[in-house]
Design an enzyme around this catalytic site. Sequence first.
Site, mmCIF file in Angstrom:
data_model
loop_
_atom_site.group_PDB
_atom_site.id
_atom_site.type_symbol
_atom_site.label_atom_id
_atom_site.label_comp_id
_atom_site.label_asym_id
_atom_site.label_seq_id
_atom_site.Cartn_x
_atom_site.Cartn_y
_atom_site.Cartn_z
ATOM 1 N N CYS A 5 0.820 -1.203 0.000
ATOM 2 C CA CYS A 5 0.000 0.000 0.000
ATOM 3 C C CYS A 5 0.858 1.260 0.000
ATOM 4 C CB CYS A 5 -0.897 0.016 1.223
ATOM 5 S SG CYS A 5 -2.012 -1.379 1.266
ATOM 6 N N ARG B 4 5.645 -0.193 -5.973
ATOM 7 C CA ARG B 4 5.549 -0.931 -4.715
ATOM 8 C C ARG B 4 4.649 -2.150 -4.841
ATOM 9 N NH1 ARG B 4 7.010 2.281 -0.293
ATOM 10 N NH2 ARG B 4 5.596 1.151 1.045
ATOM 11 N N TRP C 286 -2.790 -2.881 -1.675
ATOM 12 C CA TRP C 286 -2.362 -4.270 -1.890
ATOM 13 C C TRP C 286 -3.208 -5.074 -0.914
ATOM 14 C CZ3 TRP C 286 0.070 -8.225 0.892
ATOM 15 C CH2 TRP C 286 0.696 -9.221 0.137
ATOM 16 N N ASN D 244 -2.359 2.722 5.569
ATOM 17 C CA ASN D 244 -1.414 1.614 5.354
ATOM 18 C C ASN D 244 -1.253 0.892 6.680
ATOM 19 O OD1 ASN D 244 -0.955 2.577 2.802
ATOM 20 N ND2 ASN D 244 1.173 3.184 3.168
ATOM 21 N N GLY D 245 -1.080 -0.420 6.629
ATOM 22 C CA GLY D 245 -0.878 -1.184 7.865
ATOM 23 C C GLY D 245 -2.066 -2.099 8.100
ATOM 24 N N GLU E 213 18.970 -17.766 -4.632
ATOM 25 C CA GLU E 213 18.558 -16.470 -5.171
ATOM 26 C C GLU E 213 18.112 -16.613 -6.636
ATOM 27 O OE1 GLU E 213 17.721 -13.776 -4.054
ATOM 28 O OE2 GLU E 213 17.892 -12.349 -5.688
ATOM 29 N N LYS F 172 14.365 -15.607 -7.976
ATOM 30 C CA LYS F 172 14.144 -14.646 -9.063
ATOM 31 C C LYS F 172 13.298 -15.293 -10.149
ATOM 32 C CE LYS F 172 15.098 -11.880 -7.598
ATOM 33 N NZ LYS F 172 15.575 -11.020 -6.539
ATOM 34 N N GLU G 180 9.538 -15.722 -9.011
ATOM 35 C CA GLU G 180 8.742 -14.497 -8.842
ATOM 36 C C GLU G 180 8.462 -13.796 -10.165
ATOM 37 O OE1 GLU G 180 12.408 -11.989 -6.826
ATOM 38 O OE2 GLU G 180 10.403 -11.257 -6.493
ATOM 39 N N HIS H 1 18.805 -37.231 -2.023
ATOM 40 C CA HIS H 1 18.003 -37.610 -0.852
ATOM 41 C C HIS H 1 16.518 -37.321 -1.066
ATOM 42 C CE1 HIS H 1 21.680 -38.501 1.238
ATOM 43 N NE2 HIS H 1 22.149 -37.312 0.878
ATOM 44 N N LYS I 266 6.911 -4.299 -3.294
ATOM 45 C CA LYS I 266 8.310 -3.905 -3.098
ATOM 46 C C LYS I 266 8.671 -3.795 -1.621
ATOM 47 C CE LYS I 266 12.276 -2.693 -4.669
ATOM 48 N NZ LYS I 266 13.065 -3.820 -5.187
#
Length: 600
Positions: A2, A27, A77, A103-104, A478, A482, A485, A501, A595
């Site tokens: 948000c 964001r 969001w 926001n929150g 990493e 990437k 996503e 295994h 973000k």
Amino acid sequence: MCGIVACRTATSAAPYLVHALRLLEYRGYDSIGVAVRGSDAALVTVRSIRRVDDLAALLAARDPDGLGGVGIGHTRWATHGEVSERNAHPHRDCTGSLAVVHNGIIENATELRAELRGRGHEFASDVDSEVVCHLLEEHVDAGRDALAALEATVARLRGSWALVVLDGETGALVATAHGSPLVVAASPLGVFAASDVAAIADWVDEVVPLRDGDVVELSDEPRWMRAGVRRSAPAAVSAAPARRSVEPLDHPDFMAKEIAEQPAVAAGILDALRPGIERGRLWRELGLPDFSRVAVLGCGTSLNAGTVVGRAFSRLGGVPAEALVASEAAESVLPPGTLLLAFSQSGETADVLRALDDLDPGIPVLAVTNNPHSTLARRASSILHCLAGPEVGVAATKTFVAQVVTGVCAALSALTAIGRVPRARLREAVEELARAPERLARALDVGAATIPPVVARVSAAPGFVFLGRGAGVPYAVEGALKLKELSYRWAEAYPAGELKHGPLALVEPGTPVIAVDDGAPRLAGNLAEVAARGAAVVTIGGPGSTVPTLGAWSPTRAAAAPWGPLDAVVPLQMLARELALGLGRDVDKPRNLAKAVTVD
Ligand code: F6R
């Protein structure tokens, strides 16, 4: 996640709000809205579940003379309630004259909603934020002005919030924050508030971050209050570093731009920090106590960067290091003598902040962040700014490299200061680190030539396996992060020895297996095992590899770079981006992601 913007300007607020919302787009959001005070004092609310362009078109269709200079805007969001226009902010009270952006998370929203319903309030959305509008309404009805009403309202809330309220009746604009970032700023153009400095940085030179509990009236001379008493404003910080273009300029997208910037980012950090490594000055200036072990804390890419740095402490100085997934850190017991390094590019990740609440408050915390004015920076014992510059692509790229280089500089300096590394060994490591910009630049060139044919080979694959051994493992992790996503394809990362295994069952003819091959012993045997089962093996390594980014890899180089093959991350980022583009994905704004992840 948000985003909030608010303004009181001499000319129409709408163009300011739209521009700021465009700068907040990176964001991540799934709906958007504004409320502007009309010339007749009524609030005009426009919301959309599409993009900023759609909102701009809806606003442009209105009579410009009908919209005034006071307004609030929001990118949402979704957390509570589906993505829909009725759940988009701003929300309003029963009378329609108080509009709120938030926001929150309001943790006691369910109880408050029931209580307010019991007193006859009608709710128009499913979101937690709407309770704020109705609580405010009661306080305004009781004769309080917007500022006092807001202070009385937040006294009833549990959770986190950055809130801006627009009172249509009086035109008052008031803001407050608790555990969620918000800044205010004034300039000849007007008075502004935003949850992210970037949103308003084009119009102001400095911003003032709210402390938890501050309540501010955004009048021509902002009025700061706290617990009903007038206070002076906190110190202002420069807005200039957050200033950026809404377009990626000479690049097709922000991710391409940010991948390309990595050699320069690494060089800038080394210019700033390298002189402080030898003799331990960088470490001593942080003012932290000596330590006998380290723990790194973070989420996602920042956790991977932290893991790399943690390994540098152990491999170079024999200091025990553990990596803590922030959302699980409450389970950890950190022995006395631990130094905690908290990695977060945004410095606002709720899981990281919550972990600090849950861990022993006596543990010294070093924040490694790209946001020196963030909540994490304020809460840490000391901070290292990782100097990546603004990163707009939702997928972290240059901030990974920046966190690794910054963290490794700190590790080298600290190990020198506490006498854990011989001088010759340190010099060798510093010389190797100084080569990082050149190695990253070479990785860009090699990746540009070799990644497109790899993408052509693997683009139809539904799933991918990433492997590494030793120092290569966090880079494999990493690379897989990437890829998933951005491309929305499954990708699993393993230490290569672990494959037999269980995960080997995933490998069938054609399965892409991407290996970070930094010359680790026994990796070749693991790759032979997958090749024998028909895997499409892609190696990122030295000469003879599919992607020979790492140049002439040698045991000497491996020993000199306890942080492992940093340059391998570049082709891994390029692979994820190019695969995603080929699949028609928006690489700057992958679906469902944000973000700065300000909810836990
Ligand atoms: C991945 C990515 C995320 C973030 C994670 C932590 O590309 O960007 O995994 O790394 O959400 O974010 P920060 O670094 O802001 O704490």
